[in-house]
Design an enzyme around this catalytic site. Structure first.
Site: not given
Ligand code: ADP
Length: 173
Positions: A50, A26, A137
């Site tokens: 989520k 990122h 991730s």
């Protein structure tokens, strides 16, 4: 160049994502995008359906730490429609990264949906740099929970916090 008011002044892009947590993949996208945009807002999307590993506040906190030295990077969070958020902050583009064909498929669909919601918001996609290709991730979390080394994938502060979260302790470094 037409003088539409946007062709002059500061160009700003919103880089949205889960960032659960932020990785060097990122960070690499943000650094490279700063060659194109004057300002990047890295924005954590609040998704109530989520449940992440880190809370929104924890993610924002780590990202502020990671981008502390970058005056042109702002960290934020948002809920609701991304295109609405982009307009609210006065940005002109959405920034996303692409690693694989799977990413492309998803991003392409999202891009078409965003375009239909707001044709004025442009979307910019940057290809990953080779060494970040498999950095996601979720894969990194799996490696950490199994005791593997992730120095090359995560900023030190994130590595420490993730290790504490998943293994109940620091990395010792
Ligand atoms: P999502 O927003 O889909 O939940 P992430 O928060 O992990 O996914 O990522 C935000 C954006 O960054 C997405 O466009 C994703 O494809 C991109 N991205 C994630 N990891 C990398 C990487 N290693 N290299 C390039 N782009 C990446």
């Amino acid at each position: 160049m037409g003088d539409d008011g946007q062709s002059r002044g500061i160009s700003c892009a919103v880089y949205p994502g889960s960032f659960d947590p932020i990785t060097f993949g990122h960070v690499n996208i943000v650094k490279r995008a700063l060659k194109i945009f004057d300002r990047i807002i890295v924005a954590v999307a609040i998704n109530t359906s989520k449940h992440g590993t880190f809370t929104i506040e924890e993610r924002v906190d780590m990202m502020e730490d990671v981008f502390r030295g970058d005056a042109n990077v702002e960290v934020a969070s948002f809920s609701g429609l991304l295109v609405d958020y982009v307009r609210t902050v006065g940005a002109r583009a959405i920034l996303r990264g692409i690693r694989t064909v799977t990413d492309f498929d998803y991003e392409f669909q999202m891009a078409l949906a965003n375009k239909s919601l707001d044709p004025d918001v442009e979307q910019v996609f940057m290809m990953t740099e080779g060494k970040y290709l498999y950095h996601s991730s979720s894969i990194i979390k799996e490696i950490v929970s199994l005791g593997g080394a992730v120095h090359e994938m995560l900023p030190p502060i994130v590595e420490k916090r993730l290790s504490e979260k998943l293994r109940g302790r620091g990395t010792g470094s």
